[in-house]
Design a protein around this motif. Sequence first.
Motif: not given
Length: 450
Positions: A376-387, A407-424
């Motif tokens: 998930p963290s890798k997918i979120a990072a790629l999504a955030d960069q539009g890749r 929920v579990i991310c200690p860095s409070k990264i919005h992983i789910l939102q970024l994944i949905r953004y990329a999916k869309n």
Amino acid sequence: MESKRLSKLPEKVIIPLKQHKGIPCVPMVKKGDLVVIGQKIGDCKDNHDSSVHSSVCGEVLSIEMAPHPEGNKVLSVIIKTTESDQTVGFSPKKNPSQKDLIELIKNSGIVEHYGVPTQSVLNPDGKNIDTVLINATSSEWIGGKFNTPEEYGTQMLEALKLLMKAAGASKGAIVIRSDDPESIAAFGGVKFQGKQLEVAPLIGSRRIGYYLKDQESNIVVVSQKRIYGKRILNFFTYNVTGRKVPAGCTPSDVGVAICGVKSAKALYDAVYEGKPYYETVILLDGLPNCPSLVLVRIGTPFKDVIEAYGGYPSESGKLIANGMRTGVAQYTDEVPVTKTTTRISFQKPEDVSKDDVIACIHCAACVDVCPVELLPSKIAALADQGRFDECRQVHIENCIECGKCAVICPSKIHILQLIRYAKNAIELAYEDTAAKESSNIKLGCACGGE
């Protein structure tokens, strides 16, 4: 849990002509028309759509684009309500055939809580269904319109039989939660068609199960842990049946149809009472004076539901449709309750998460909790960069959107939102790519032929 009907009739209802995944219904009314409860106001264009009915008596004010809980605007019928309980003539169906049931489901407007018309789930084009599952792992839906747990159990079993008949399936199961004593008790003492349900042997991770005494009907009730997520169907199928759904396919490709408690109850009501789907039970949380379960007419604005139970607290935070973890925050409370609304949640300002996002510390906590073995963290990072092309290469389409990573991310990264953004973005711009096989996802889509 017993639901409470919303006592105050809203001044107007907003009934979207698209409450399903498919083409919007064709309006059957016009401005100035008078309508009654249960009257069809939106007609299907084809077999993959679902009719829409009025939930009130009143006058059609307009047919216009109006806000929808999913965050967009949808062509909707706006009705000014009148204090009347007049309905169309409800006609029960005696011993309906398989064809009759499919037509009844479509014309009664029955839709799964995840948006797919129920007749499309049970009777998909060119696919044979041999097993029907009722997902009853969300225990709040037991509230329905049931007077007792025994009534819930009996009606769900009868509804399962109807769903199996509509699908032409030989096997069926009701899946409840292993930590939900209310649901377990509801089925434990039930007699179905004169036969007593018996406790079944434990199977795999299922902690409890029941089956019909003679085993001839191939109907069982089993339990498992609750699965969260908006796209859980393939994973749910594997969990319950052991069948691996190929990536890019649906449960119907392995002969499984999954329905919810709401659609099962709606079919039961359509057959035995002749009622179309025009009201639904939702869960309320975060408001101090509201019951947990409310029976609401479809089209009732969120604002009216909230005002019926004392209104907002002195300070407002967030209004969320369909759950804190996987739901959608609303930009207006004028959005209506629809067939796919399961919950309305309110957050006070102090409860709204305002943590600062920091850089990923590569702890891999999100990887540990991912039920489908993604990064998930890798997918979120790629999504955030539009890749997005690289998101597809690491199999973003397998994400079931359970939200555990966020929920579990200690860095409070919005992983789910970024994944949905990329999916869309991917859905709008890309075609399918080769999928990755994991322990619960199998390569080689049966629906495409091999």
